[in-house]
Design an enzyme around this catalytic site. Structure first.
Site, mmCIF file in Angstrom:
data_model
loop_
_atom_site.group_PDB
_atom_site.id
_atom_site.type_symbol
_atom_site.label_atom_id
_atom_site.label_comp_id
_atom_site.label_asym_id
_atom_site.label_seq_id
_atom_site.Cartn_x
_atom_site.Cartn_y
_atom_site.Cartn_z
ATOM 1 N N ARG A 158 -13.093 -5.627 -16.241
ATOM 2 C CA ARG A 158 -12.683 -5.354 -17.557
ATOM 3 C C ARG A 158 -11.077 -6.819 -17.802
ATOM 4 O O ARG A 158 -11.329 -6.968 -18.159
ATOM 5 C CB ARG A 158 -11.854 -3.802 -17.465
ATOM 6 C CG ARG A 158 -12.593 -3.432 -17.179
ATOM 7 C CD ARG A 158 -12.410 -1.273 -17.547
ATOM 8 N NE ARG A 158 -12.276 -1.220 -16.802
ATOM 9 C CZ ARG A 158 -13.096 -0.191 -15.553
ATOM 10 N NH1 ARG A 158 -13.079 0.132 -16.247
ATOM 11 N NH2 ARG A 158 -12.618 0.150 -14.665
ATOM 12 N N ILE A 159 -10.354 -5.956 -16.536
ATOM 13 C CA ILE A 159 -9.385 -7.481 -16.962
ATOM 14 C C ILE A 159 -10.038 -9.008 -16.881
ATOM 15 O O ILE A 159 -9.294 -9.992 -17.827
ATOM 16 C CB ILE A 159 -8.639 -7.144 -15.713
ATOM 17 C CG1 ILE A 159 -7.826 -5.928 -15.421
ATOM 18 C CG2 ILE A 159 -7.259 -7.868 -15.614
ATOM 19 C CD1 ILE A 159 -6.629 -5.473 -14.574
ATOM 20 N N ARG A 241 -4.418 -8.077 -6.673
ATOM 21 C CA ARG A 241 -3.881 -7.098 -5.440
ATOM 22 C C ARG A 241 -3.304 -8.010 -4.044
ATOM 23 O O ARG A 241 -4.243 -9.297 -4.665
ATOM 24 C CB ARG A 241 -4.760 -6.246 -4.347
ATOM 25 C CG ARG A 241 -5.072 -4.881 -5.255
ATOM 26 C CD ARG A 241 -4.158 -4.261 -5.224
ATOM 27 N NE ARG A 241 -4.016 -3.046 -5.581
ATOM 28 C CZ ARG A 241 -3.703 -2.895 -7.336
ATOM 29 N NH1 ARG A 241 -2.821 -3.290 -7.689
ATOM 30 N NH2 ARG A 241 -3.367 -1.290 -6.997
ATOM 31 N N GLU A 270 3.740 -5.739 0.074
ATOM 32 C CA GLU A 270 4.665 -4.597 -1.398
ATOM 33 C C GLU A 270 5.507 -4.135 -0.740
ATOM 34 O O GLU A 270 5.266 -3.154 0.045
ATOM 35 C CB GLU A 270 3.765 -4.522 -2.260
ATOM 36 C CG GLU A 270 3.620 -6.286 -3.056
ATOM 37 C CD GLU A 270 2.683 -5.746 -4.808
ATOM 38 O OE1 GLU A 270 1.680 -6.410 -5.251
ATOM 39 O OE2 GLU A 270 2.852 -4.222 -5.010
ATOM 40 N N HIS A 288 5.015 -7.427 -9.274
ATOM 41 C CA HIS A 288 4.204 -5.821 -9.330
ATOM 42 C C HIS A 288 3.973 -5.758 -10.854
ATOM 43 O O HIS A 288 4.272 -4.036 -11.190
ATOM 44 C CB HIS A 288 3.788 -5.238 -8.558
ATOM 45 C CG HIS A 288 2.707 -4.463 -8.443
ATOM 46 N ND1 HIS A 288 2.274 -4.467 -7.248
ATOM 47 C CD2 HIS A 288 1.768 -4.079 -9.955
ATOM 48 C CE1 HIS A 288 0.851 -3.733 -7.912
ATOM 49 N NE2 HIS A 288 0.947 -3.998 -9.332
ATOM 50 N N GLY A 290 2.014 -6.313 -14.245
ATOM 51 C CA GLY A 290 0.916 -5.814 -14.588
ATOM 52 C C GLY A 290 0.647 -5.258 -15.376
ATOM 53 O O GLY A 290 0.299 -5.497 -17.028
#
Ligand code: DGY
Length: 322
Positions: A158-159, A241, A270, A288, A290
């Site tokens: 999708r992305i 990721r 992270e 992070h 997004g």
């Protein structure tokens, strides 16, 4: 009749918390202190459901908590590599995520990083803020053009598709994609050429953007060897990721200018970032972000809530992943 107890591991936008409180007994986290293995085990022992996020490490050990009252983990996010889904299945725990609603914002942030790395925006901003800008110069901070270049997408879900659309229609880029799940015969989508191998994509791209999930197969997909297959002027963007990139190898490659630059939103450990990256000018580092818009975070909350509502009503949750 008593309502299910939902334990929410992080602070959520107010309307989401209000909605959850209207539907369930809830235990919120107003201090927003990240969970520990012990606090997650406590949540599994005491709640009927746990609304978790990417910062919760739901390992096999944690999921083995006994006795356990929780039956569903409703993840606030699309990526769920922080949940050991094999262990969750083994223990009969349902896991859900929040797909679709963050596609556009994550694609937008991918373009933000791509443009920022290409046009050296981070360096420019630091210069101005430091009071070191002496005025316009014909040779100052020359970046690389984005319009018309070749964008290679690793992962075409999708992305990846949403990024392809922006790059093609907004920036006239030629888009190529590598995704092992794409049919060998077909192109990835209209106007997007399929590459048969990662090496083919890396060797042909001016920009490489990562959109694959973090799995054992994609761990360190981008490493010293695959970085070596990229073009010297190439720019790497990662909004998927952190585990997909060997961060130390990337820092070494950027310091040696083996590739031109990178734009990163996600990291292996992270919130820790490889110290080798922090001192480099040719990498743009975001925390992070997004899916970090008001609209998307509300929509993610609605989606996670809908999964809990369906589950506790005895129905199949719409976004079940385990
Ligand atoms: C997602 O939805 O996967 C975001 O990265 C936050 O977890």
């Amino acid at each position: 009749m008593s309502r299910p107890l939902v334990i929410v591991t992080r602070r959520l936008p107010d309307p989401v918390e209000q909605q959850l409180s209207a539907l369930f007994d809830v235990r919120l986290n107003p201090t927003d202190i990240p969970s520990t293995p012990a606090s997650l085990a406590g949540a599994l022992r005491e709640g009927d459901g746990v609304l978790c996020t990417v910062t919760d490490r739901l390992t096999a050990d944690v999921l083995a908590t006994a006795p356990r009252r929780a039956r569903i983990l409703a993840n606030f996010g699309v990526g769920f590599n922080h949940v050991d889904v094999v262990a969750a299945r083994h223990h009969g725990l349902v896991v859900t995520n929040t797909p679709d609603v963050l596609t556009d914002d994550t694609a937008d942030l991918t373009m933000t990083l791509l443009l920022a790395a290409a046009r050296r925006s981070g360096e420019g901003e630091r210069l101005v803020r430091a009071g070191s800008w002496s005025g316009w110069r014909p040779t100052q901070l020359l970046g690389t053009r984005v319009t018309g270049k070749v964008l290679g997408l690793v992962g075409f879900g999708r992305i990846g598709r949403a990024v392809a659309e922006r790059a093609r229609l907004g920036f006239g880029m030629s888009v190529i994609a590598y995704d092992p799940s794409l049919l060998a015969a077909a192109d990835a989508a209209p106007g997007v050429r399929r590459c048969a191998t990662l090496a083919e994509l890396l060797g042909a791209s001016d920009f490489v953007s990562l959109h694959c999930p973090a799995t054992p197969e994609t761990r360190h997909l981008i490493n010293a060897s695959t970085i070596g297959q990229m073009r010297a002027h190439a720019i790497l963007v990662n909004t998927s990721r952190g585990d997909v990139v060997d961060e130390t190898a990337l820092a070494v490659a950027l310091a040696r200018h083996d590739i031109a630059a990178a734009g990163l939103d996600v990291y292996e450990g992270e919130p820790a970032v490889d110290p080798g990256l922090l001192g480099l000018d040719n990498v743009v580092l975001l925390p992070h972000l997004g899916s970090a818009t008001v609209e998307t975070r509300l929509a993610m909350g609605e989606r996670a809530t809908a999964n809990l509502v369906a589950y506790f009503a005895g129905q199949e949750p719409p976004d079940r992943v385990a």
